[in-house]
Design an enzyme around this catalytic site. Sequence first.
Site, PDB file in Angstrom:
ATOM      1  N   PHE A   1       1.031  -1.323   0.022  1.00 26.75           N
ATOM      2  CA  PHE A   1       0.096  -0.174  -0.365  1.00 26.75           C
ATOM      3  C   PHE A   1       0.764   1.075  -0.066  1.00 26.75           C
ATOM      4  O   PHE A   1       0.285   2.167  -0.261  1.00 26.75           O
ATOM      5  CB  PHE A   1      -1.190  -0.340   0.701  1.00 26.75           C
TER       6      PHE A   1
ATOM      7  N   LYS B   1      -0.793  -7.566  -9.152  1.00 27.09           N
ATOM      8  CA  LYS B   1      -1.774  -7.425  -7.876  1.00 27.09           C
ATOM      9  C   LYS B   1      -1.618  -6.604  -6.731  1.00 27.09           C
ATOM     10  O   LYS B   1      -0.949  -6.809  -5.880  1.00 27.09           O
ATOM     11  CB  LYS B   1      -1.207  -8.936  -7.470  1.00 27.09           C
TER      12      LYS B   1
ATOM     13  N   GLU C   1      -5.084  -3.382  -2.009  1.00 25.95           N
ATOM     14  CA  GLU C   1      -6.551  -3.498  -1.438  1.00 25.95           C
ATOM     15  C   GLU C   1      -6.943  -2.478  -1.180  1.00 25.95           C
ATOM     16  O   GLU C   1      -8.090  -1.571  -0.580  1.00 25.95           O
ATOM     17  CB  GLU C   1      -7.017  -5.418  -1.056  1.00 25.95           C
ATOM     18  N   ARG C   2      -5.537  -1.492  -0.253  1.00 18.96           N
ATOM     19  CA  ARG C   2      -5.891  -0.716   0.601  1.00 18.96           C
ATOM     20  C   ARG C   2      -6.153   0.929   0.055  1.00 18.96           C
ATOM     21  O   ARG C   2      -7.094   1.193   0.395  1.00 18.96           O
ATOM     22  CB  ARG C   2      -5.163  -0.250   1.735  1.00 18.96           C
TER      23      ARG C   2
ATOM     24  N   CYS D   1       9.833   2.455   2.853  1.00 24.17           N
ATOM     25  CA  CYS D   1      10.933   0.666   3.580  1.00 24.17           C
ATOM     26  C   CYS D   1      11.436   1.040   3.899  1.00 24.17           C
ATOM     27  O   CYS D   1      12.541   1.449   4.457  1.00 24.17           O
ATOM     28  CB  CYS D   1      10.434   0.386   1.968  1.00 24.17           C
TER      29      CYS D   1
ATOM     30  N   GLU E   1       9.691  -4.110  13.232  1.00 19.48           N
ATOM     31  CA  GLU E   1       9.282  -2.662  12.092  1.00 19.48           C
ATOM     32  C   GLU E   1       8.132  -1.974  12.477  1.00 19.48           C
ATOM     33  O   GLU E   1       6.890  -3.335  12.881  1.00 19.48           O
ATOM     34  CB  GLU E   1       9.416  -3.333  10.591  1.00 19.48           C
TER      35      GLU E   1
HETATM   36  P1  NAD Z   1       1.396  -6.721   3.315  1.00 17.40           P
HETATM   37  O1  NAD Z   1       2.419  -7.804   2.981  1.00 17.40           O
HETATM   38  O2  NAD Z   1       0.818  -6.291   4.461  1.00 17.40           O
HETATM   39  O3  NAD Z   1       0.918  -6.993   1.621  1.00 17.40           O
HETATM   40  C1  NAD Z   1       1.392  -6.311   0.454  1.00 17.40           C
HETATM   41  C2  NAD Z   1       0.704  -7.531  -0.634  1.00 17.40           C
HETATM   42  O4  NAD Z   1       0.611  -8.448   0.054  1.00 17.40           O
HETATM   43  C3  NAD Z   1      -0.735  -6.572  -0.501  1.00 17.40           C
HETATM   44  O5  NAD Z   1      -0.672  -6.580  -1.986  1.00 17.40           O
HETATM   45  C4  NAD Z   1      -1.745  -7.258  -0.194  1.00 17.40           C
HETATM   46  O6  NAD Z   1      -2.702  -7.558  -0.842  1.00 17.40           O
HETATM   47  C5  NAD Z   1      -0.255  -8.676  -0.116  1.00 17.40           C
HETATM   48  N1  NAD Z   1      -1.114 -10.074   0.883  1.00 17.40           N
HETATM   49  C6  NAD Z   1      -1.142  -9.205   2.056  1.00 17.40           C
HETATM   50  N2  NAD Z   1      -1.590 -10.335   3.057  1.00 17.40           N
HETATM   51  C7  NAD Z   1      -1.480 -11.800   1.997  1.00 17.40           C
HETATM   52  C8  NAD Z   1      -1.555 -12.609   2.693  1.00 17.40           C
HETATM   53  N3  NAD Z   1      -1.729 -13.352   3.149  1.00 17.40           N
HETATM   54  N4  NAD Z   1      -1.550 -14.556   1.616  1.00 17.40           N
HETATM   55  C9  NAD Z   1      -0.933 -13.331   0.276  1.00 17.40           C
HETATM   56  N5  NAD Z   1      -0.865 -12.395   0.299  1.00 17.40           N
HETATM   57  C10 NAD Z   1      -1.168 -10.916   1.122  1.00 17.40           C
HETATM   58  O7  NAD Z   1       1.822  -4.509   3.280  1.00 17.40           O
HETATM   59  P2  NAD Z   1       1.748  -3.659   3.103  1.00 17.40           P
HETATM   60  O8  NAD Z   1       1.645  -3.347   4.646  1.00 17.40           O
HETATM   61  O9  NAD Z   1       1.397  -3.796   1.834  1.00 17.40           O
HETATM   62  O10 NAD Z   1       2.592  -2.635   3.324  1.00 17.40           O
HETATM   63  C11 NAD Z   1       4.465  -2.556   3.756  1.00 17.40           C
HETATM   64  C12 NAD Z   1       5.330  -3.545   3.835  1.00 17.40           C
HETATM   65  O11 NAD Z   1       6.055  -3.499   2.382  1.00 17.40           O
HETATM   66  C13 NAD Z   1       6.534  -2.404   5.299  1.00 17.40           C
HETATM   67  O12 NAD Z   1       6.811  -4.240   5.487  1.00 17.40           O
HETATM   68  C14 NAD Z   1       7.430  -2.515   4.302  1.00 17.40           C
HETATM   69  O13 NAD Z   1       8.484  -2.626   4.739  1.00 17.40           O
HETATM   70  C15 NAD Z   1       7.588  -3.443   3.103  1.00 17.40           C
HETATM   71  N6  NAD Z   1       7.700  -2.683   1.799  1.00 17.40           N
HETATM   72  C16 NAD Z   1       9.282  -3.062   1.726  1.00 17.40           C
HETATM   73  C17 NAD Z   1       9.712  -2.394   0.342  1.00 17.40           C
HETATM   74  C18 NAD Z   1      11.077  -2.565   0.027  1.00 17.40           C
HETATM   75  O14 NAD Z   1      11.586  -2.229  -0.668  1.00 17.40           O
HETATM   76  N7  NAD Z   1      12.170  -4.054   0.467  1.00 17.40           N
HETATM   77  C19 NAD Z   1       9.448  -1.352  -0.252  1.00 17.40           C
HETATM   78  C20 NAD Z   1       7.485  -0.675   0.568  1.00 17.40           C
HETATM   79  C21 NAD Z   1       7.426  -1.660   0.882  1.00 17.40           C
END
Ligand code: NAD
Length: 485
Positions: A148, A172, A175-176, A280, A382
């Site tokens: 998100f 994909k 969804e937020r 991130c 985090e």
């Molecule tokens: P998230 O892991 O909750 O969601 C990411 C994606 O995974 C979304 O599309 C979501 O729909 C999907 N998802 C969520 N739960 C799932 C499940 N149980 N099974 C399969 N798919 C699922 O992450 P977020 O809250 O959207 O984003 C924040 C996180 O992303 C933070 O930890 C941040 O550090 C990380 N991030 C990392 C980088 C990097 O470069 N390493 C860059 C941006 C964000």
Amino acid sequence: MSIVQHLIHGELVTKGERTADVFNPSTGQAVRKVELASRATVQQAIDSAKAAFPAWRNTPPAKRAQVMFRFKQLLEQNEARISQMISEEHGKTLEDAAGELKRGIENVEFACAAPEVLKGEYSRNVGPNIDAWSDFQPLGVVAGITPFNFPAMVPLWMYPLAIACGNAFILKPSERDPSSTLFIAQLLLEAGLPKGILNVVHGDKEAVDALIEAPEVKALSFVGSTPIAEYIYAEGTKRGKRVQALGGAKNHAVLMPDADLDNAVSALMGAAYGSCGERCMAISVAVCVGDQVADALIAKLEPQIKALKIGAGTSCGLDMGPLVTAAARDKVVGYIDDGLAAGAKLVVDGRGLRVTGNEDGYFVGGTLFDHVTPEMRIYKEEIFGPVMSILTYESEEEVIRRANDTDFGLAAGVCTNDISRAHRIIHQLEAGICWINAWGESPAEMPVGGYKQSGVGRENGVSSLAQYTRIKSVQVELGGYTSVF
Ligand code: NAD
């Protein structure tokens, strides 16, 4: 209430399946709904991509790049509209939203260079009258699952280059905050991309599992939290897919006694509190060498944190908006409670912030902890909010050991005026991205990715070719022709 639709085979479609509410975090109100794709809907997107791939693969790279040139123009023309869409659903300020879009456009610019990047190598006379060459070939149908916190930029890390390399892509998004991601994808179709080469399916675990399990999907790119990154990596690689999965972070800044403190404070204010800490590459830990450094740092940070202008992201001239959801706000407040209970000193408390006119928004003010120790949860986990912890150590060796004493390894940096020391420290920091006297910059031509639990693989730059192409090398017997070289 309007519904954010899927984009399948060039058409916006609604399937009448499950939906989720999309909120404006500045008001706390649901503003629209988003469809959550079933397995059947995801399969429809996969079938569309599979059918479109052969013709796109055979389209010359220069023609594919021309689509990206037009895409870049459309993105620039729509900057204000896209920034508004990002800000309304994510909560970040309009300036932040415009910044993330600009950085995403840099990835589109990089993808315009696909003809150059895909050239491969040529080796003459590898044997008697034999020449050899190699080239980068697309994989076919590849997919991206994005977080998100950068609804425009992170998808743009992935699909412009993947598509310019000749693949068909299924995205994909989170969804937020799905609206800006969908609108940007529509612009790529408007730029001339054939139907089916980019499909967008919204959804949750069901949609992601459908992508993981589909044999037609040859590669998965994930950016998000570490537990989901680990799940997708394990399940995807088990099925023989190429997977890169970038996870969470706990980024440290090391401050040496000779640091230019004003410069460090200015970098830390943006790095810790910009985008409400939901980056991130946010800095959540400042590791100081010596009490004097820590005291001087806090004396400069405290008034600036208290003066942060916080409000609805869509208003102009602010430093910070709200967190993305009520759950995210409650999680951050829970961490602040926890730090206090564990004995850290709360220098600035962001809890209970009320923004006049936006009382139901998910706001938490800038927060600063001192006297944090490595056992505390606020140090180890985090938080993904506007909370920074300060730790103090006595020597360079100890500070490096401590900065590396984290499960994550996305980014780290050092502030010092001694260039030899800077190089020495950077060389030892266990992080995929490092900064010296700076924070947050990472241009589109440089790899992004981390060490340890921050994930596997690299997005951006030529490193992405390892994810989106496979190399073929060809040896040719030249027959009657004799090379004159
Ligand atoms: P998230 O892991 O909750 O969601 C990411 C994606 O995974 C979304 O599309 C979501 O729909 C999907 N998802 C969520 N739960 C799932 C499940 N149980 N099974 C399969 N798919 C699922 O992450 P977020 O809250 O959207 O984003 C924040 C996180 O992303 C933070 O930890 C941040 O550090 C990380 N991030 C990392 C980088 C990097 O470069 N390493 C860059 C941006 C964000």
